[in-house]
Design a protein around this motif. Sequence first.
Motif, PDB file in Angstrom:
ATOM      1  N   ASN A 115       0.924  -1.242   0.044  1.00 52.28           N
ATOM      2  CA  ASN A 115       0.099   0.373  -0.001  1.00 52.28           C
ATOM      3  C   ASN A 115       0.798   1.361   0.057  1.00 52.28           C
ATOM      4  N   LEU A 116       2.153   1.008   0.348  1.00 54.31           N
ATOM      5  CA  LEU A 116       2.809   2.654   0.595  1.00 54.31           C
ATOM      6  C   LEU A 116       4.088   2.275   0.012  1.00 54.31           C
ATOM      7  N   PHE A 117       5.436   1.589   0.458  1.00 57.51           N
ATOM      8  CA  PHE A 117       6.104   1.199   0.217  1.00 57.51           C
ATOM      9  C   PHE A 117       5.601   0.826  -1.967  1.00 57.51           C
ATOM     10  N   GLY A 118       4.392   0.487  -2.101  1.00 60.76           N
ATOM     11  CA  GLY A 118       4.347  -0.394  -4.006  1.00 60.76           C
ATOM     12  C   GLY A 118       3.656   1.545  -4.833  1.00 60.76           C
ATOM     13  N   VAL A 119       3.207   2.691  -3.987  1.00 60.31           N
ATOM     14  CA  VAL A 119       3.428   3.477  -4.061  1.00 60.31           C
ATOM     15  C   VAL A 119       4.514   4.153  -4.432  1.00 60.31           C
ATOM     16  N   LEU A 120       5.278   4.190  -3.310  1.00 54.47           N
ATOM     17  CA  LEU A 120       6.748   5.293  -3.759  1.00 54.47           C
ATOM     18  C   LEU A 120       7.739   4.704  -4.674  1.00 54.47           C
ATOM     19  N   ASN A 121       7.622   3.259  -4.794  1.00 51.38           N
ATOM     20  CA  ASN A 121       7.672   2.630  -6.278  1.00 51.38           C
ATOM     21  C   ASN A 121       8.141   3.064  -7.172  1.00 51.38           C
ATOM     22  N   GLY A 122       6.553   3.425  -7.138  1.00 54.11           N
ATOM     23  CA  GLY A 122       5.727   3.665  -9.238  1.00 54.11           C
ATOM     24  C   GLY A 122       6.474   5.018  -8.836  1.00 54.11           C
ATOM     25  N   VAL A 123       6.807   5.868  -8.163  1.00 53.59           N
ATOM     26  CA  VAL A 123       7.070   7.611  -7.451  1.00 53.59           C
ATOM     27  C   VAL A 123       8.027   7.405  -8.312  1.00 53.59           C
ATOM     28  N   GLN A 124       8.918   6.683  -7.459  1.00 53.89           N
ATOM     29  CA  GLN A 124      10.328   6.495  -8.018  1.00 53.89           C
ATOM     30  C   GLN A 124      10.998   6.236  -9.101  1.00 53.89           C
ATOM     31  N   SER A 125      10.231   5.091  -9.508  1.00 55.05           N
ATOM     32  CA  SER A 125      11.352   4.490 -11.213  1.00 55.05           C
ATOM     33  C   SER A 125      10.111   5.449 -12.074  1.00 55.05           C
ATOM     34  N   PHE A 126       9.317   5.329 -12.143  1.00 53.46           N
ATOM     35  CA  PHE A 126       8.075   6.578 -13.445  1.00 53.46           C
ATOM     36  C   PHE A 126       8.303   7.776 -13.326  1.00 53.46           C
ATOM     37  N   VAL A 127       8.256   7.998 -12.274  1.00 61.01           N
ATOM     38  CA  VAL A 127       8.150  10.067 -12.491  1.00 61.01           C
ATOM     39  C   VAL A 127       9.261  11.283 -12.702  1.00 61.01           C
ATOM     40  N   PRO A 128      10.368  10.813 -12.579  1.00 60.54           N
ATOM     41  CA  PRO A 128      11.901  10.843 -13.139  1.00 60.54           C
ATOM     42  C   PRO A 128      11.609  11.088 -14.406  1.00 60.54           C
ATOM     43  N   ALA A 129      10.760   9.844 -14.995  1.00 59.92           N
ATOM     44  CA  ALA A 129      11.059  10.319 -16.628  1.00 59.92           C
ATOM     45  C   ALA A 129       9.899  11.190 -16.868  1.00 59.92           C
ATOM     46  N   MET A 130       9.057  10.762 -16.761  1.00 56.59           N
ATOM     47  CA  MET A 130       8.156  11.972 -16.933  1.00 56.59           C
ATOM     48  C   MET A 130       7.992  13.310 -16.108  1.00 56.59           C
ATOM     49  N   ILE A 131       8.986  13.551 -15.439  1.00 60.57           N
ATOM     50  CA  ILE A 131       9.679  15.458 -15.383  1.00 60.57           C
ATOM     51  C   ILE A 131      10.320  15.217 -16.857  1.00 60.57           C
ATOM     52  N   ALA A 132      11.404  14.649 -17.189  1.00 58.91           N
ATOM     53  CA  ALA A 132      12.051  14.591 -17.741  1.00 58.91           C
ATOM     54  C   ALA A 132      11.485  15.262 -19.205  1.00 58.91           C
ATOM     55  N   HIS A 133      11.339  14.166 -19.358  1.00 65.10           N
ATOM     56  CA  HIS A 133      10.188  14.240 -21.301  1.00 65.10           C
ATOM     57  C   HIS A 133       9.288  15.737 -21.555  1.00 65.10           C
ATOM     58  N   ASP A 134       9.158  16.837 -20.555  1.00 64.84           N
ATOM     59  CA  ASP A 134       8.893  17.803 -20.747  1.00 64.84           C
ATOM     60  C   ASP A 134       7.353  18.257 -22.103  1.00 64.84           C
ATOM     61  N   ALA A 135       6.683  16.633 -21.277  1.00 65.01           N
ATOM     62  CA  ALA A 135       5.144  17.110 -21.780  1.00 65.01           C
ATOM     63  C   ALA A 135       4.135  16.792 -20.263  1.00 65.01           C
ATOM     64  N   PRO A 136       3.030  16.810 -20.964  1.00 66.21           N
ATOM     65  CA  PRO A 136       1.776  17.047 -19.519  1.00 66.21           C
ATOM     66  C   PRO A 136       2.029  15.733 -19.423  1.00 66.21           C
ATOM     67  N   ALA A 137       2.050  15.678 -17.621  1.00 67.73           N
ATOM     68  CA  ALA A 137       1.273  14.536 -16.945  1.00 67.73           C
ATOM     69  C   ALA A 137       1.320  14.387 -16.047  1.00 67.73           C
ATOM     70  N   LEU A 138       0.479  13.875 -15.431  1.00 72.04           N
ATOM     71  CA  LEU A 138      -0.346  13.704 -14.506  1.00 72.04           C
ATOM     72  C   LEU A 138      -0.216  11.921 -13.534  1.00 72.04           C
ATOM     73  N   VAL A 139      -0.354  11.977 -12.122  1.00 74.83           N
ATOM     74  CA  VAL A 139       0.234  11.229 -11.474  1.00 74.83           C
ATOM     75  C   VAL A 139      -0.496  10.984 -10.349  1.00 74.83           C
ATOM     76  N   ILE A 140      -1.539   9.658  -9.644  1.00 74.85           N
ATOM     77  CA  ILE A 140      -2.516   9.976  -9.009  1.00 74.85           C
ATOM     78  C   ILE A 140      -2.439   8.379  -8.087  1.00 74.85           C
ATOM     79  N   ASN A 141      -2.715   8.694  -7.135  1.00 73.59           N
ATOM     80  CA  ASN A 141      -2.374   7.913  -5.522  1.00 73.59           C
ATOM     81  C   ASN A 141      -3.247   6.812  -5.345  1.00 73.59           C
TER      82      ASN A 141
END
Length: 277
Positions: A115-141
Motif C-alpha cells: 500500500n505504501l512502498f508500492g506507491v513509492l516504488n511507482g513514483v521513484q521508478s516512473f516519475v523522473p522520466a515523466m518530468i524529463a519528458h517535458d510534456a503534460p503528465a499526471l500522477v494519481i495515488n
Amino acid sequence: MTTSTAALSSGNLAVVTGAAGGIGLAAARAFHAQGLRVCLVDLAGEALDRAAAELGDGATACPCDVADAAQVAALANRVAADHGPVSVLMNNAGIGAGGDVFARGDVWRQVIGVNLFGVLNGVQSFVPAMIAHDAPALVINTGSKQGITQPPGNTAYNVSKSGVKALTEGLAHTLREQTGDRVTAHLLIPGYTFTGMTARGATDKPDGAWTGEEVVDRMLAGVAAGDFYILCQDNETTLEQDRRRIRWAADDVAENRPALSRWHPDWADHFAAHMAE
C-alpha cells in the motif's frame, strides 16, 4: 484544456497498478475508452490476462509485484522501451488485510509493502522520466478516508494510507517546484466502494457502496477541475458528513483531545452534536 486533462489525450500512455480488478480496472477501462494506451499492472494471473484481453488493442498486461522495488524499476524500463513516455501514472494497487497494533509483523510488512512502498516504488521508478519528458503528465495515488480519520480496528491499513497521503502531498509540492503545473499529483480518496478487496466473498453490491466506475467518474471530474484531494462519497455518506468527520479528526490534535476521540466513550455525545450541527 488544463495540463492535467492534456495528459489524458488520445494516444498517450497510462500505467495503472492494481488493474486486474476494482478501481484499477475501472480506471484502465476509462482511460482506454478515452483513446489512451494502457499498461495494466498487477500480479501475474488469469485476472490480469482477462482484464487486458477485455480492453483489447492498446492494452498490455504487465505482471509485477509493486512491493518489489527492483521489479517496478525493471517494469518502468520495459514500458519506456516498448511503449514510450508515460503520461498518466495511477498507483492504485492495495490490499485490505492487516490488523491492529499487535498484528503479526509479517502482516504489517505486507500491508505497508504493497500500500505504501508500492506507491513509492511507482513514483521513484516512473516519475523522473515523466518530468524529463517535458510534456503534460499526471500522477494519481489511491489513498483512503481511513488514512485521514483513522477508524480503529485496522491500524496497519490506516498507517499505510496515512503514508500515501503524506507522500502524495510531498510529491505535489516537489512537482510544482520542478515543473510548475506541467506534471501534477492527485490524491484519490475513495469512500465505501464495492471491490474484490471489500466484497469479502459477496457477489452483490451493498446499497451503500459505490462501484469502481463511480469512483473513477469522480476521479476524472476531480482531475479536470484541478483538485489535489479527490474526495469521493458513496451512497451512505454525504460530502458534508465527510467534511465534519475530517475536521473532527484534525481537531483531536488542535484541541488536545484523547486519541481517536470520535470512538472514545467520554466524547460520544460531543461527536454526535458536532455531526448534527
